[in-house]
Design an enzyme around this catalytic site. Sequence first.
Site, mmCIF file in Angstrom:
data_model
loop_
_atom_site.group_PDB
_atom_site.id
_atom_site.type_symbol
_atom_site.label_atom_id
_atom_site.label_comp_id
_atom_site.label_asym_id
_atom_site.label_seq_id
_atom_site.Cartn_x
_atom_site.Cartn_y
_atom_site.Cartn_z
ATOM 1 N N GLU A 67 31.144 50.716 40.417
ATOM 2 C CA GLU A 67 29.706 50.824 40.746
ATOM 3 C C GLU A 67 29.281 52.265 40.987
ATOM 4 O O GLU A 67 28.850 52.624 42.099
ATOM 5 C CB GLU A 67 29.390 49.948 41.964
ATOM 6 C CG GLU A 67 29.564 48.468 41.683
ATOM 7 C CD GLU A 67 29.248 47.571 42.886
ATOM 8 O OE1 GLU A 67 29.124 48.099 44.000
ATOM 9 O OE2 GLU A 67 29.132 46.350 42.706
ATOM 10 N N GLU B 229 31.114 41.095 38.353
ATOM 11 C CA GLU B 229 31.088 40.465 39.677
ATOM 12 C C GLU B 229 29.928 39.479 39.692
ATOM 13 O O GLU B 229 28.788 39.870 39.462
ATOM 14 C CB GLU B 229 30.898 41.510 40.796
ATOM 15 C CG GLU B 229 31.960 42.592 40.792
ATOM 16 C CD GLU B 229 31.796 43.600 41.942
ATOM 17 O OE1 GLU B 229 30.908 43.382 42.796
ATOM 18 O OE2 GLU B 229 32.549 44.575 41.972
HETATM 19 ZN ZN LIG Z 1 30.487 45.230 44.159
#
Ligand SMILES: [Zn+2]
Lengths: 661, 661, 661
Positions: free
Chosen positions: A148, A326
């Site tokens: 991320e 995710e």
């Molecule tokens: Zn995450």
Amino acid sequence: MKTTRKQTLGVCYYPEHWPQERWTDDARMMAEAGITHVRIGEFAWSRLEPDPGRTDFEWLDRAFETLHANGLNVVLGTPTATPPKWLVDSMPDMLAVGRDGKTRGFGSRRHYCFSHQGYRRECARIVTLLAKRYGRHPALAAWQTDNEYGCHDTVESYSAAALSGFRDWLGQKYQSPDALNRAWGNVFWSMEYRSFEEVELPNLAVTEVNPAHAMDFQRYSSDQVIAFNRIQTEIIREHSPEIPIAHNFMGRFVAFDHYDVSADLDIASWDAYPIGFLDRDTKDEDNKQRYLGVGDPDNQALHHDLYRACGQVRNGEADGRWWVMEQQPGPVNWAPWNPAPSPGAVRLWAWEAFAAGAEVVSYFRWRQPSFAQEQMHEALLLPDGEPNEAYSVCKQVAGELDAIGAVADPARSDVALVFDYESAWAWAIQPQGRDFDYFDLVLRFYRALRQHGVSVDVVPPSGEAVTGRKLVIVPGLFSAPGEVLEALADSDAAILLGPRTGSKNDDFRIAEGLPPGPFRKLIDMKIRRVESLPPFVDVPLAEGGRFNGWREFVMPGEGVKAVRMSKDGYAAHLTNGRIHYLAGRPDEETAKAVVGELLRQAGVEALDLHRDIRVRDNGGVRYVFNYGPDSVDVSGIAGEGEILFGETVLAPRAVLAFRRR
Amino acid sequence: MKTTRKQTLGVCYYPEHWPQERWTDDARMMAEAGITHVRIGEFAWSRLEPDPGRTDFEWLDRAFETLHANGLNVVLGTPTATPPKWLVDSMPDMLAVGRDGKTRGFGSRRHYCFSHQGYRRECARIVTLLAKRYGRHPALAAWQTDNEYGCHDTVESYSAAALSGFRDWLGQKYQSPDALNRAWGNVFWSMEYRSFEEVELPNLAVTEVNPAHAMDFQRYSSDQVIAFNRIQTEIIREHSPEIPIAHNFMGRFVAFDHYDVSADLDIASWDAYPIGFLDRDTKDEDNKQRYLGVGDPDNQALHHDLYRACGQVRNGEADGRWWVMEQQPGPVNWAPWNPAPSPGAVRLWAWEAFAAGAEVVSYFRWRQPSFAQEQMHEALLLPDGEPNEAYSVCKQVAGELDAIGAVADPARSDVALVFDYESAWAWAIQPQGRDFDYFDLVLRFYRALRQHGVSVDVVPPSGEAVTGRKLVIVPGLFSAPGEVLEALADSDAAILLGPRTGSKNDDFRIAEGLPPGPFRKLIDMKIRRVESLPPFVDVPLAEGGRFNGWREFVMPGEGVKAVRMSKDGYAAHLTNGRIHYLAGRPDEETAKAVVGELLRQAGVEALDLHRDIRVRDNGGVRYVFNYGPDSVDVSGIAGEGEILFGETVLAPRAVLAFRRR
Amino acid sequence: MKTTRKQTLGVCYYPEHWPQERWTDDARMMAEAGITHVRIGEFAWSRLEPDPGRTDFEWLDRAFETLHANGLNVVLGTPTATPPKWLVDSMPDMLAVGRDGKTRGFGSRRHYCFSHQGYRRECARIVTLLAKRYGRHPALAAWQTDNEYGCHDTVESYSAAALSGFRDWLGQKYQSPDALNRAWGNVFWSMEYRSFEEVELPNLAVTEVNPAHAMDFQRYSSDQVIAFNRIQTEIIREHSPEIPIAHNFMGRFVAFDHYDVSADLDIASWDAYPIGFLDRDTKDEDNKQRYLGVGDPDNQALHHDLYRACGQVRNGEADGRWWVMEQQPGPVNWAPWNPAPSPGAVRLWAWEAFAAGAEVVSYFRWRQPSFAQEQMHEALLLPDGEPNEAYSVCKQVAGELDAIGAVADPARSDVALVFDYESAWAWAIQPQGRDFDYFDLVLRFYRALRQHGVSVDVVPPSGEAVTGRKLVIVPGLFSAPGEVLEALADSDAAILLGPRTGSKNDDFRIAEGLPPGPFRKLIDMKIRRVESLPPFVDVPLAEGGRFNGWREFVMPGEGVKAVRMSKDGYAAHLTNGRIHYLAGRPDEETAKAVVGELLRQAGVEALDLHRDIRVRDNGGVRYVFNYGPDSVDVSGIAGEGEILFGETVLAPRAVLAFRRR
Ligand SMILES: [Zn+2]
Ligand SMILES: [Zn+2]
Ligand SMILES: [Zn+2]
């Protein structure tokens, strides 16, 4: 020749959090749930290198073995998002500095400055070790670089490393301070520089800095993410040449150019948490209740389409790959409030992703930890190791995937909606009205397309991407590359521009000859004035609907006429036939009406959907989703199609799949 | 054998603010108003020691004499909340550092870091001088250490002194970095430390720190307050062995463990300003108007009960003492808005405190200063030295106390409500829903008890405190000490747990075997999921009422059944007969209903009170209070009791007292 | 003998932004539009001195020539608001420091600390160069010093230079630390200083500092602006003795004393942007929509009157001059939202200024730049150099000025409304209720006067200013100079005081003998209590109307009676006949009613105006303005007057002018 891949499920797993004795059970339970891909390793630097230079790969070897023995594929994350304390202490100036001038310290994650050369070397070192050791492991299915990028506002750093990097970057771009002064218009307010060493970072000034200054710093910052990522991908490609590389992007996140990072990736993936952002996605107060447990019906979908585009940057449309790395399985821990998903929602989210052509949907995470920051983040297993709700959802979806033989096979859409990162930066730097938000603007048009049942391609502003479409929508495009303009000029597609499209040039100056600048070659008109309006004032249109918060005053040229007018008498929607310009920010009603007319003009098939219903095609299969709280009869949509699963009276948050004839 | 003490009035006085010629008049007027106790000295360091080492006690000697001569008792404050500028300049690193990393400078008060050893030595020095000089003065009735520990957010300091102290504290607690890493779960995000010297303070990290890290820092910070206070109490006890020691705590303030500080005090006292916090105490918009001039009907009372418990920590229930050290006499200066008390309110507040067993109610302050920060804070006298409204209220209450021969004699209640400081810290660190607030949660249950006319004991989570009750309510208890669990298991009281009770262990990890963790020995159930909800969504219950903002999803075990269900079908209130668990945050209606049922089950007498009426017993006297704007007939409550003062048709903000038969 | 001057139009022009080839066209177009005055140069330091000591005046010479050749007058700005980067780098400690302790860096404008002696020397140097070169140029009509002193919160600086300057200033004011301690009341909280070197700046303390400390720092900061400006005016007067000096003040800006700065100016001017502040000017939600495109009907007018007073400080009423130096011509770029002016509004604004006696109304700016911070700020010309809407408005107004032979000739009003900068500071330092705002309080009375059609003089608190009036209104005056008091006592005007008037002395202490302190000589009463109230609670008055947020409790003396009472029974409006005291903050209804009664009592002619209509007299001409969205018949106002322009049925945002008989 297009590559189609089996659609399948994955999970994020942290073997280092649990005793090794448990690992075999975990792997077995994963396999039983139909999971095929397991992401590991991305936060484990302190376990891989407990002391400077002293590595410990044994546990990771065993994790690979255990997963491999159960037929599971491994996605290996590089651990560079969490440098250990000893590393930070060895070079404290690797820490990023916030816009407020404060160093952002150790104690959580992402504590590094992308510009720092020393930290880049450390990352190269650990990635080399991992790539050499696991790069040809038979269980290895993919790499994930870092984690991320940019999470917790970490793209921009106002550190000494960034300052020196930024000055170099400007030197290379402009070659002389005078060129920079001219480009930025630094004669304004005596902001002229005599050397690049005089330039400061665009924070902590008395009031707003030159938008051109801010824009170049955003470009610089984005470039550092690209460079940081490329160091890792180059090492991995050398030592692990067969294995695709992914990164997991985020939702509603635009601080760097994701297309550019994706040019070094084989797989674009993102982390889909549909519930946490509902407040930002939905303006309608009623919708905030209606979709509390399932999320905005269009926001996830827009991201799927956007990251599908990212996944095609390196290897093209035929070989593009995209995943959900995710996927939310239950309440999370990080939003202001964290409601539970509505019954059915977790399954709906998986199918919405698969319907958009996702190859892997991977749950975050396997087991809820009982410790540390994310202990309130639900998982497939409870903290005590027993299955939680989402475990059975996972099993069900895996069975359904098998049953219908699902493959990732998204068709190229006739409709392209341009999404551009520089535009997001530009309008954040200079919104002109406090609530002008580029992402929101694009979402308004995307939502209208979805409400008409159209599967959309979200695309970068490139000539290739807009070519061969029936309808191209270009809202709020900051500055237009010449090739886009040529492609649009050469096409016979219906085209919808505005508001703000073409209003600036690359130097963040008002477009030559007035906005829409270069687009005036497509439609003869000039914007002479814009106004932004507070939330309590709207611009009602004579034809129904409204503009919210933004409108433009147009001087139409030859052959351009208004097809919509504001009630106070200004042209609101102009066209010369093929090219349309919308001179304001449309409310839902207006966006839907305008897009509907354009679809008709372009000859694209459209549906008239119930407010809660969405439709999506992948391969020959059409999926119908009910985001609402009530059952809806969708037999009209299914028609004569062969139903693969689901009912035509679609229960709340249920999915119907049928093969189109 | 219980000690009962006469109930009386006090006042806070600053002789150093006024010419000595005025002091005699002041003392006389105090005596005339029925005041017996006068607090002085607590901000006077610059007058006691105008230059380093050069002390001046003469004026204070004379102040003692003047008060003594008028039969007044002195409460002497140590001046450590306001170190003079020369002291700060002699060691600038004694200043606290804010969470934002900025040093908190001189110019107001409380400008010190509790961890600073040098400042502790200076405090010991000045307290020793005071204790030696005045410790046996015949007028001295009590000591007050410092003033309002923690006011203006001063418990936590992020200074170099605090960092070094925190590392030592961790070293003593965990003995090895590995033990700390295991306890905190630092494997998560590679936060592992190799030595205690690597640990940082939990501020300025990129995003949230490990909650275990934050929790230990809160414990450390609380311990510094305890240590700081104990230095003073030990010196005082040495030089002034006969005189009780107090500290003045504050309202709605939980940043350190008040029970622990109270272990070094003979008298717990607090500073009661009922109006300023109404916004935080009352959720109901209508109540904000209704109680604007009198304050929330339950918030003051809860504090009285809490500080009564604090007053019993050192010397036990029989010898516990508690005071209101500062009582609001009129508009104050520090709230966002500062309304005047409603007619009657100032008297009502005094009686509410006496009814809760207060020994002294001391007004803040004697005379409104015409200068400096608090010049808009009303007092018993006007700035010009003439009596203000509260002066005559004071006189009236003093007369009433005399007339009824009031003594502090609170009975042990059959109902205990557990209040725990660590829980307040825990849920502030990890609220999971933005508005989850421990104090508010406890207040909801407290309010329900008050609405049933029950006098409550607010108690610490100790075995002794919960023993011998008919009803024990334990909301939101972070982690349960074994002795509490045993006491509850051994008792035959009705017990109400939840929400969140027992959900963590001391290391801030999810309780072993799922929440309610150790309480599963009392009731067989597991919490598998929690959700927090934004203010615009509630959870309606089938039996009426709602949960607001928080609910839990329960797996009930053997012999546990739901007596309340949410309308969407989840167990909301479970019981096995004696033990109850409430799986959500109750609204007023639900709290009142549940508590009412539990009181019935426990055999505790309850009343059905008008919304504005509250009742409280002290000794054999029952007090009835009308917090509302309308007269209310309370003759049903008074029954055959012997009326001491007041009318049975109770005027707005009036008090009725009668001897129970 | 009063000097009357022709009323005319101006414009702000940045020749350095455009190629020299364009300048002649610009000058010609200006002249064609009827513009006579052109402000230039005020941000051009980097062009005037590109390198340290290397000046370049050639371009400015040519700009003068070009304008002069077209018959235009030049207003020359000194460039000290934008020191170039090389200058800042040569002495980085010239940068101001914010209240948060952070240095306010280069990158925009106003990056300097008023206290810095080195920067003052640099300013003297550049101003000397300009004054010598252009001080006697035939085109030069006026000087402007710097630009918008204080914009972007730059009056207060918390730098080392400011600290050392403040200590000196205190030393000169108080002579001894003890005198300072006594004046401030530093005995409170042991804040006493032993030397001036111990005093800190009033930022970064633990909680609020002594209001006397804050007040003196505000006075010090204001004095630095005065000193900074005076350096420039003295140089200019030496080298350019014939030319008047102006500064351009701002709207709703009170951080320094504008009367004091004006003592060094011949012309007071201000920058009028009516739309941007509507949110702050108007409480009524409905008005925010109604006046969105035209601004609050009274806020601009109040500023005109205030700056007219400023323009009279140096040269008296007869020779006072005031201008609008920057007038909004279209949407701006800096407000949260930036709506377009309603049709007619730009013309209305010009006439509202001329009607208030403005000599010059100068548009900001000539041409909208395509670059840098203000590229979205509209101008008379579009970015492409073509005329925009306001260009033709300009032309029209110029024609009308000519046609009626307009001269600046404001009459002295019978009504004076006192406006005082120290009061604004005082109530910002100690509002006591969060929303108590001095400017807003004055505006309430001003609005009431305007609603009665009265032309008002806004005046400083000086004896001269209040003498010879029929009605004097003095709301919220912090502390009263003796001469004002004497003048009011000696006059036979009706006088309206309060709330808060006279409540403090100069040392920021509660007035001797209670408020209204010295005004008790005018009316025998004492304020014993004040209360501030949150927005959801009002104080209804028995006679109609309400107090909002603030009321006072009065003890009336001899011969004083209440003519208004609150519904709960307290005196709200007291009078002894000639002197009135209003004991609360009036809502619109109350203000209008009270002011109406006072006007009647004073024998001042009043009108009963429609809510959107305003009236103003200049010379023998009466102007009528319609701020509303509907046409209004104003023939009753015009009566038999000779109409100069406009219709008696006044269109939305239209103006009617007629010569009074
Ligand atoms: Zn995450
Ligand atoms: Zn206090
Ligand atoms: Zn300006």
